[in-house]
Every structure is written in structure tokens, then in C-alpha cells.
Design an enzyme around this catalytic site. Structure first.
Site, PDB file in Angstrom:
ATOM      1  N   HIS A 356       0.795  -1.239   0.000  1.00  0.00           N
ATOM      2  CA  HIS A 356       0.000   0.000   0.000  1.00  0.00           C
ATOM      3  C   HIS A 356       0.820   1.278   0.000  1.00  0.00           C
ATOM      4  O   HIS A 356       0.249   2.356   0.131  1.00  0.00           O
ATOM      5  CB  HIS A 356      -0.930   0.047   1.212  1.00  0.00           C
ATOM      6  N   LYS A 544      -8.318  14.038   4.615  1.00  0.00           N
ATOM      7  CA  LYS A 544      -7.465  12.842   4.606  1.00  0.00           C
ATOM      8  C   LYS A 544      -6.449  13.011   5.722  1.00  0.00           C
ATOM      9  O   LYS A 544      -6.365  14.090   6.314  1.00  0.00           O
ATOM     10  CB  LYS A 544      -6.754  12.662   3.262  1.00  0.00           C
ATOM     11  N   ARG A 545      -5.667  11.963   6.004  1.00  0.00           N
ATOM     12  CA  ARG A 545      -4.629  12.113   7.019  1.00  0.00           C
ATOM     13  C   ARG A 545      -3.695  13.259   6.644  1.00  0.00           C
ATOM     14  O   ARG A 545      -3.490  13.543   5.456  1.00  0.00           O
ATOM     15  CB  ARG A 545      -3.819  10.813   7.144  1.00  0.00           C
ATOM     16  N   LYS A 550       0.836  14.590   1.084  1.00  0.00           N
ATOM     17  CA  LYS A 550      -0.552  14.866   0.673  1.00  0.00           C
ATOM     18  C   LYS A 550      -0.768  16.358   0.421  1.00  0.00           C
ATOM     19  O   LYS A 550      -1.784  16.770  -0.112  1.00  0.00           O
ATOM     20  CB  LYS A 550      -1.532  14.331   1.713  1.00  0.00           C
ATOM     21  N   THR A 652      -8.448   6.710  -1.954  1.00  0.00           N
ATOM     22  CA  THR A 652      -9.795   6.154  -2.123  1.00  0.00           C
ATOM     23  C   THR A 652     -10.836   7.247  -1.896  1.00  0.00           C
ATOM     24  O   THR A 652     -11.950   7.151  -2.394  1.00  0.00           O
ATOM     25  CB  THR A 652     -10.044   4.976  -1.155  1.00  0.00           C
ATOM     26  N   LYS A 656     -14.643   8.370  -3.715  1.00  0.00           N
ATOM     27  CA  LYS A 656     -15.897   8.692  -3.005  1.00  0.00           C
ATOM     28  C   LYS A 656     -16.448  10.025  -3.482  1.00  0.00           C
ATOM     29  O   LYS A 656     -17.656  10.182  -3.699  1.00  0.00           O
ATOM     30  CB  LYS A 656     -15.659   8.724  -1.488  1.00  0.00           C
TER      31      LYS A 656
HETATM   32  C1  26V Z   1       2.490   4.808   6.872  1.00  0.00           C
HETATM   33  C2  26V Z   1       3.404   5.557   7.545  1.00  0.00           C
HETATM   34  C3  26V Z   1       3.876   5.074   8.849  1.00  0.00           C
HETATM   35  C4  26V Z   1       5.137   5.732   9.329  1.00  0.00           C
HETATM   36  C5  26V Z   1       5.221   7.189   9.020  1.00  0.00           C
HETATM   37  C6  26V Z   1       4.861   7.584   7.641  1.00  0.00           C
HETATM   38  C7  26V Z   1       3.841   6.748   7.002  1.00  0.00           C
HETATM   39  C8  26V Z   1       3.302   7.169   5.814  1.00  0.00           C
HETATM   40  C9  26V Z   1       2.381   6.417   5.157  1.00  0.00           C
HETATM   41  C10 26V Z   1       1.976   5.242   5.675  1.00  0.00           C
HETATM   42  C11 26V Z   1       0.980   4.506   4.872  1.00  0.00           C
HETATM   43  C12 26V Z   1       0.804   3.084   5.251  1.00  0.00           C
HETATM   44  C13 26V Z   1       0.011   2.338   4.257  1.00  0.00           C
HETATM   45  C14 26V Z   1      -1.248   3.036   3.827  1.00  0.00           C
HETATM   46  O1  26V Z   1      -2.087   3.378   4.620  1.00  0.00           O
HETATM   47  N1  26V Z   1      -1.378   3.241   2.531  1.00  0.00           N
HETATM   48  C15 26V Z   1      -2.571   3.798   1.932  1.00  0.00           C
HETATM   49  O2  26V Z   1      -3.366   2.730   1.473  1.00  0.00           O
HETATM   50  C16 26V Z   1      -4.546   3.151   0.817  1.00  0.00           C
HETATM   51  C17 26V Z   1      -5.343   1.920   0.497  1.00  0.00           C
HETATM   52  O3  26V Z   1      -4.652   1.146  -0.428  1.00  0.00           O
HETATM   53  C18 26V Z   1      -4.200   3.965  -0.403  1.00  0.00           C
HETATM   54  O4  26V Z   1      -5.395   4.412  -1.002  1.00  0.00           O
HETATM   55  C19 26V Z   1      -3.341   5.156  -0.025  1.00  0.00           C
HETATM   56  O5  26V Z   1      -2.918   5.841  -1.175  1.00  0.00           O
HETATM   57  C20 26V Z   1      -2.128   4.680   0.760  1.00  0.00           C
HETATM   58  O6  26V Z   1      -1.378   5.767   1.261  1.00  0.00           O
END
Ligand code: 26V
Length: 812
Positions: A356, A544-545, A550, A652, A656
Site C-alpha cells: 500500500h 485525509k490524514r 498529501k 480512495t 468517493k
Molecule cells: C504509513 C506511515 C507510517 C510511518 C510514518 C509515515 C507513514 C506514511 C504512510 C503510511 C501509509 C501506510 C500504508 C497506507 O495506509 N497506505 C494507503 O493505502 C490506501 C489503500 O490502499 C491507499 O489508497 C493510499 O494511497 C495509501 O497511502
């Protein structure tokens, strides 16, 4: 279900009396919510039992979706929708003087996720059940979900989300299905005269994993699958023994607390080693409990081990549950007596993995020492997997040390979880076309070279039931009146709306619905925040987060620039716009918190300035959540999807918004690319650098944000306002860090590079909005093309290409 509304009313009143001991007249809304929930749960339970029986009798292959996050939101409305009871219940309650929407709002969001990844898992569960596919979720029943965000003095303050304090009415505790999970201790190799070498695990710490099952009812069918959430509890006799030995109640309590901490918090702060260890414990806890339960179900079928992959698919949602691979190996070998080769074959054939993100800071790697001490037997198995994999590589690429070091699972004192996931599974997928291409060509290129057949794309999706049918009932009705209701079960049929492009009354109707939804949001914002918003303004939404990539900051700088323009010419004729933001920042992510503070400062300045307040407004919606998204998205005109190209795996939210008729302002990133391909240039506002340009800049290092600062006076002016005296800085140094990130540290996410093109595009948006008829047509085309992004399509692809499961026709 209920044959008519009278029957429902009787059942509801009876439930109020038997469950809550109250007459309808004396019931509070919470009582009514609970009674209604109990009634719904009862209806679902009948099919739940039947579904489980059928699965067992028919021995259908089952999918187990392992995920550390399930961002479910509220369940009442969705369950009513799927049971097709929504309007009957609404009318029945109305007769009793109750309002269904208000009752729905009594439900606390189940917020067991951070963002997209967790919400995707929730949409997938809805699609699995709705497509009559045997697929279940395995997750953790965190006592505290995603933190509750408060904005105090313009800054984020986090409070625990004690979502269980008011009972989660949908869960059923199943102590009889509990399993034991083991940590720590040591492993001894034992060689008996007669048998082969085997391993004995000793001196471990035991934790009980108790499942709480939540039914997942499909839409308009009899399928009810299960979301199984595991809770960590001490094993009673064990704790008693421990307490006895130590004879010290304080340490007993510490011991209990430590065990329970495994399922206490979603994503504990992992900035310390202690936090990291706890996170690893959580991951193994989910994996071990889940795999044991999968094995238990398989054994009930009484089949040989060779048929395991025909009966079970274990899917890992990102690498967080990657320990499924060595855990399955451990059970098959140590407990079931299989040899390495056979266990490996069964494991690889049943496990599949979704990636992801390509962000390097999010790629999991655990220190070897930590894995070895916490999970000694699991570490041995990982080490062996690595050893064998490296030997295979050596045979294929003799002498290529560099490649082997690069691909190794255990290297540089770390266990690389993505490597383990690829090596131990038969399928690796990305979540949008562009993302999968980036994985194949860059991030995972060498793995792709080695196992090209494993890589595939599955573009994400969202459940149109929650995000359109439930969140936007007026739009759903209008669509059904225009094209019939077949789109509800076949969302691609939304394309039939394309015939309505010149149907002016229909376009006007779409417009009226959008206005009604906007008015509802306006009322809610007025009531909850005391901010007056003009429903005629463009509703421009960025939810979003909060993360650097972003680029909420790009949006914020744009608003500062608009403010400056209006201040320098208060007669400026601009199309009124309201900017909505919703975003949580990780508690340890300092920069992200500064951006939240900046947005709130901008809101304060803009909303209180006579010259600008009727032209632009800024609303920061605190505590962004699934239920807030459901309020805001149907009321949006503009969807902000402005990540630095190449960084957003899919997104996603973008889907929406599109489905609810908002137009995207976006970069060519993630699934925006596919939205663009579907709707065409005229119906989306794309801008900014391409992913190739971004990646090229990272490679050659030739980007200079200072150059842009020096050459573009708009950039210079707004950035200076962050640190020099201005209405935004108030002469303080609050935003120095943002300024430094953009200039001193050369703007990692190319905010300044895309600034001009973003401004230009936003001007076009404003101009286009003035032509309402054309705008409504664009909006219609977006809705019509959004069917592709139903998670039903995504899940069907997973089912066919990865899990190899078919629809199970339930016997009525
Ligand atoms: C995790 C972390 C954790 C440590 C600090 C920075 C950081 C940055 C990003 C993430 C993302 C973890 C995985 C995630 O949530 N990915 C999201 O998955 C969605 C569903 O597939 C996708 O639509 C998003 O684009 C993607 O960011």
C-alpha cells in the site's frame, strides 16, 4: 424480515421493553438506538448461523483478510441498508416520533484504523458479503481506536477514543474459540532416537487471544460473513500461578496490564524501542491467533493437508501481518509434523500480499535482536526462509553479491517484512495502475525480475452502498428514477447516466440535490462550530490524514495567496469559495501538527476579516472520521487530491468524491490517473509535475525551491508571511519550521514547484463553476463513470485472479 411497518413497530416496542425495560414514550434516543440495533442483530444472526453452516457443509474455500486496521465507522445504517429495511424502519420510527438519522448518530464510530488502508479493509468486507463470497476479516479489538482530535488554541490535542465505553452492540464474544499466543522464551532442538529432529519451545509467556465476532451482512442476500477481532487477556490459571509465586498483587496488576496492552491501542507510538516492541507483539498476536483459528477451521473439514490451499486463502493487508508466513510454517511443521518443503509449498500457495505504499519510512523492518528475543522460533524459521532464498538466488545469479544482499530478507541486522511477504506468497499486488508500475519498475524491480508472475495490479475501490446509497440518499433516488435500480447491484450501470448529459431538468435536479446536501452541511457547521458558511460558495474539500506528501500545505498557501489578493484589492471579483479541511496528524509528527496549526490560523484570520469573509471562508473540521466523511463528501463541489506525484499509492477518497459528483483537482498520482482516463481532460482538473518528473528530480537532485522563491513574488510574499510580521504569523515563530522545510530543506514534496500550476488550475475551476449547466454536466459524467471504482469490481478481481474463489449461492 418484516412484512410491513406495523410489524416492525410492534417488534421494536417489544424489544424496548424486554431489553431496556422501557415503554416507547419513555425511551431516550440511546435506548431506541440500542433496541433497534438488537433487533437488527437478531435478524442478521439467523443468516449468520446459516452462512457458517453452509460454508462448513459445502466446504467452500474461505478467504481470511488479515489486517491491523478495520476502519468500520458506524454499522446501523449500513446494516439496515443491506437488509433492505431502511425505508420501512425510517417510516415506522417516524410514526413513533423517532428519527432514524438521529438514532444512527448515537453510534460511536468503530475507528480501528488510521486512514485509507483501514477503510479499504472495511469496504472489502462489505463487498465480499455482498458478492456472496466467503471472506472474513481478522483484526485486533483495540480498546482505544484512532485518537479523538480536539483543536485547542488552534492546535491538535489528542484524547483517547474510548469507543467501547458505551458497548459495541454488534460484537459477540466467543471465549470457546480462544487460542493461546506465546512470546519470549527459548527453543531447544530435540533429537529422539526414533524420530527426526524437532524443536521444543520453552519458558515462554502465554497470552490468551479471545475473539469478538462482528457479523458482516451482504446486500440483499443471505450471506453473513465475520469480522473477527482478537482481544488479549491473561490466562487465568497462569496469572494466578504467577501471582502466587510472587505473592505480590502490585506486580500481578502490572503483569495483567502488560498483557492487555497488546490489544489496548491502535498504532502505539513507535518512536521508542518499547513502542516498537509492543507493535511487533501486536502484529504477532493477530497473526498467531488468526492462523491458529484458520487451521482449526480447516481441520474440522477432515481433509488432507495437501488440500489446505484449496480451502483457505490468507491475505495480508500490507506487511503488518507478514508473520503469517513463518507462523503458518511453524504450525505445519512443529505441530502438524509436515516437512519443510511441503509446509513451504502450502504456505506460498495460500498466502497473498498487497503493498500500500512506496514511502521508505513506512516500509517495515524489525531489528533482528528484537524478533529473536520476542519470537525465537519464528526468527529461526525466517532465518531458514532467508537462507534458502539466498541459495536459490545464488544459483540463478552466481556471484551477484550486490543483488543477493539487496533482496535478502534478513540483512543489515534487520528483518525486511516486504521481502518476506514477496518471497512467502504467490501474489503481490499494488493498489492502482501507476503504483503497481512503480513497484515493478523501481521499488521492487529486482523482485519483479525474479518473480514476474507474482506481480499484479488491483486498483482500489469503495463500497457504493455506504458511500452513495447510504451517504447520499437523495442522489441515489434521483439516479434510480433516471436509469432504474440495476446500478445498485451492478455499479457499472451508472454509465447509463451518460444519456442524461443534455437532459436539463435532470441536471438541474442534480444541482438541487447538491445544494440541499450543502445546506445540511452548512447547518451542521453552524451548529457545531458557530461558523456561518454560504451554501452558494464553491465547497472545496481536502479531507485525509495529514502528511507532507498529501500537501495540505499547498492548499493552505493557495488560500493565503487569495487572501493577499483580496486584501490588496477588496473589490476583486472572485467566485466565493469555502475551503473545508479534515485531517489528523500522527501524535509524533511535529511538522504535520504545524500544518494543522497553520490551517487553523488561516481560518481565524480569513473568517474574521471584513474584506474577505464573504469571498472566502476556511473551516477546519475537527476529529475527521468515517461519519464526518459521510456528511461532507455528498456536499462537495471540489475534491482536493493533490499529493506529490508518485507518492499516493491510490487514494480512495478521490473515488468517493467522484461518485458523489464532486470534480477532482488533482495531480497525476495514484488512482487519479485512472479517474482522468475515464472522465477525460474536460471533466477533471489535473495539474503539476508527473511522477516521472518527480522521480527524475529525486534522482538527479537538481531541484531548487529557493530559485522558485526568488523568481515568483507570490511565493515569496506568502512564505515571508509565515515568518515575518503578518496577520498569519502575528510576529511569532510558530511557522518557522514550515518555512524551513520549504526553503532550508529544499521542499521535499515539491510544494513550490507545483504552486503556480495549482493556482492556475484553481482559477479555471472558479471560472468553470460560474457556468452551472456545464459544471453539472461534468459532475454527471463523474458520477456515471464512477462505477468502475466500486469495491465490488476490486473484490471480484481479487476473487478471480488471486484467491480463486467463486460466488457461493446460498440455499434459501
Ligand atoms: C504509513 C506511515 C507510517 C510511518 C510514518 C509515515 C507513514 C506514511 C504512510 C503510511 C501509509 C501506510 C500504508 C497506507 O495506509 N497506505 C494507503 O493505502 C490506501 C489503500 O490502499 C491507499 O489508497 C493510499 O494511497 C495509501 O497511502
Amino acid at each position: 424480515m418484516f412484512s410491513d411497518k406495523e410489524e416492525f413497530k410492534e417488534a421494536f416496542k417489544a424489544k424496548l421493553e424486554t431489553k431496556l425495560g422501557k415503554k416507547a414514550e419513555e425511551a431516550t434516543e440511546r435506548d431506541a438506538y440500542k433496541a433497534l440495533g438488537a433487533l437488527v442483530q437478531e435478524r442478521i444472526s439467523r443468516n449468520w448461523v446459516k452462512t457458517n453452516q453452509d460454508y462448513r457443509t459445502n466446504k467452500n474455500k474461505q478467504v481470511y483478510y488479515f489486517s491491523m486496521e478495520f476502519l468500520m465507522g458506524r454499522l446501523l445504517g449500513n446494516n439496515l441498508l443491506n437488509l433492505k429495511m431502511l425505508s420501512l424502519v425510517e417510516e415506522g420510527l417516524d410514526d413513533l416520533g423517532l428519527n432514524l438519522t438521529s438514532l444512527e448518530e448515537k453510534e460511536h464510530d468503530a475507528g480501528l484504523g488510521n486512514g485509507g488502508l483501514g477503510r479499504l479493509a472495511a469496504c472489502f468486507l462489505d463487498s465480499l458479503a455482498s458478492l456472496e463470497l466467503a471472506g472474513h476479516g481478522y483484526g485486533i479489538r483495540y480498546r482505544y481506536g484512532m485518537f479523538e482530535q480536539h483543536i485547542i488554541d488552534g492546535q491538535q490535542v489528542e484524547l483517547p477514543d474510548h469507543w467501547l465505553s458505551q458497548d459495541f452492540i454488534w460484537e459477540v464474544r466467543r471465549p470457546e474459540e480462544a487460542v493461546e499466543v506465546r512470546f519470549g522464551g527459548n527453543v531447544e532442538a530435540v533429537k529422539n532416537e526414533s524420530g527426526p529432529l524437532h524443536f521444543e519451545y520453552k519458558n515462554y509467556e502465554q497470552v490468551q487471544a479471545v475473539p469478538y465476532d462482528v457479523p458482516i451482512a451482504g446486500y440483499n442476500n443471505d450471506t453473513v460473513n465475520t469480522l473477527r477481532l482478537w482481544s488479549a487477556e491473561p490466562i487465568v490459571e497462569n496469572t494466578l500461578r504467577k501471582a502466587e509465586i510472587e505473592n505480590n498483587s502490585a506486580s500481578f496488576l502490572d503483569y495483567k496490564r502488560e498483557l492487555e496492552s497488546i490489544s489496548s491501542f491502535l498504532y502505539p507510538d513507535d518512536s521508542t524501542d518499547e513502542g516498537k516492541r509492543l507493535r511487533l507483539k501486536q502484529e504477532y498476536f493477530l497473526v498467531s491467533a488468526g492462523v491458529q483459528s484458520v487451521i482449526r477451521s480447516f481441520e474440522r473439514l477432515d481433509l488432507p493437508w495437501t488440500s489446505f490451499p484449496d480451502k483457505a486463502a490468507l491475505h495480508i493487508n500490507d506487511t503488518h501481518p507478514a508473520l503469517v508466513i513463518p507462523e503458518l510454517m511453524r504450525i505445519l511443521m512443529d505441530e502438524k509434523g509436515l516437512g519443510w518443503e511441503e509446509a513451504w509449498d502450502l504456505t506460498q500457495s495460500s498466502v497473498s500480499y498487497t503493498n500500500h505504499t512506496t514511502l521508505s519510512e513506512a516500509l517495515e523492518a524489525w531489528p533482528v535482536d528484537m524478533v529473536r528475543s520476542l519470537l525465537p522460533r519464528i526468527f529461526m524459521i525466517i532465518d531458514e526462509i532467508n537462507e534458502r532464498f539466498c541459495q536459490d538466488l545464488w544459483r540463478t545469479y552466481p556471484g551477484d553479491f550486490d543483488r543477493i544482499a539487496d533482496l535478502a530478507i534478513v540483512a543489515d541486522g534487520q528483518v525486511k517484512m516486504a521481502h518476506l511477504s514477496i518471497v512467502g506468497s504467490h501474489s503481490v499486488n499494488g493498489v492502482a495502475k501507476l503504483h503497481t508500475e512503480i513497484l515493478k519498475k523501481r521499488e521492487m524491480k529486482r523482485f519483479y525480475d525474479t518473480f514476474p508472475e507474482r506481480f499484479n495490479n488491483k486498483t482500489n475501490g469503495i463500497t457504493h452502498r455506504r458511500w452513495l446509497m447510504h451517504a447520499n440518499k437523495p442522489l441515489s433516488s434521483a439516479i434510480t428514477e433516471a436509469i432504474g435500480d440495476s446500478w445498485m447491484e451492478q455499479p457499472k450501470r451508472l454509465e447509463d447516466l451518460l444519456n442524461k448529459q443534455e437532459d436539463h431538468p435532470f441536471l438541474d435536479r442534480l444541482h438541487d440535490i447538491k445544494q440541499e446536501n450543502k445546506q445540511k452541511l452548512v447547518d451542521w457547521v453552524q451548529e457545531t462550530q458557530g461558523i456561518a458558511v454560504d451554501p452558494a460558495s464553491i465547497f472545496d474539500v481536502h479531507i485525509k490524514r495529514l502528511h507532507g506528501y498529501k500537501r495540505q500545505l499547498l492548499n493552505a498557501l493557495h488560500i493565503m495567496h487569495l487572501y493577499n489578493e483580496i486584501k490588496s484589492d477588496p473589490t476583486l471579483d472572485i467566485v466565493p469559495r469555502t475551503f473545508f479541511f479534515g485531517a489528523k496528524a500522527a501524535s509524533s509528527y511535529h511538522f504535520a501538527k504545524k500544518v494543522i496549526q497553520l490551517i487553523n490560523r488561516i481560518a481565524h484570520v480569513v473568517n474574521n476579516d471584513r474584506d474577505v469573509k464573504d469571498k472566502i471562508k476556511v473551516v477546519f473540521l475537527p476529529n475527521y472520521s468515517v461519519s464526518i466523511a459521510e456528511r461532507v463528501i455528498p456536499a462537495s463541489n471540489v475534491s482536493e487530491q493533490i499529493s506529490t506525484a508518485s507518492k499516493e499509492a491510490s487514494g480512495t477518497g478521490n473515488m468517493k468524491f467522484m461518485m458523489n459528483g464532486a470534480l477532482t483537482v488533482g495531480t497525476m498520482d495514484g488512482a487519479n490517473v485512472e479517474i482522468h482516463d475515464l472522465v477525460g481532460d474536460d471533466n477533471i482538473y489535473t495539474f503539476g509535475m508527473s511522477s516521472e518528473e518527480v522521480l527524475e528530480y529525486y534522482r538527479n537532485g537538481s531541484y531548487s525551491s529557493r530559485e522558485i522563491y526568488e523568481n515568483d513574488s507570490r511565493v515569496r510574499h506568502t512564505l515571508d508571511q509565515l515568518v515575518h510580521y503578518s496577520p498569519f504569523s502575528k510576529g511569532e515563530t510558530d511557522f518557522q519550521e514550515i518555512y524551513d522545510a520549504l526553503l532550508t530543506y529544499n521542499d521535499e514534496f515539491f510544494v513550490l514547484k507545483d504552486f503556480a500550476s495549482y493556482l492556475f488550475t484553481q482559477q479555471k475551476v472558479s471560472r468553470d463553476y460560474l457556468n452551472q449547466r456545464e459544471w453539472n454536466k461534468k459532475s454527471l459524467i463523474n458520477i456515471a463513470k464512477s462505477g468502475k471504482f466500486s469495491s465490488d469490481r476490486t473484490i471480484q478481481e481479487y476473487a478471480t485472479d488471486i484467491w480463486q474463489i467463486q460466488r457461493t449461492r446460498m440455499l434459501k
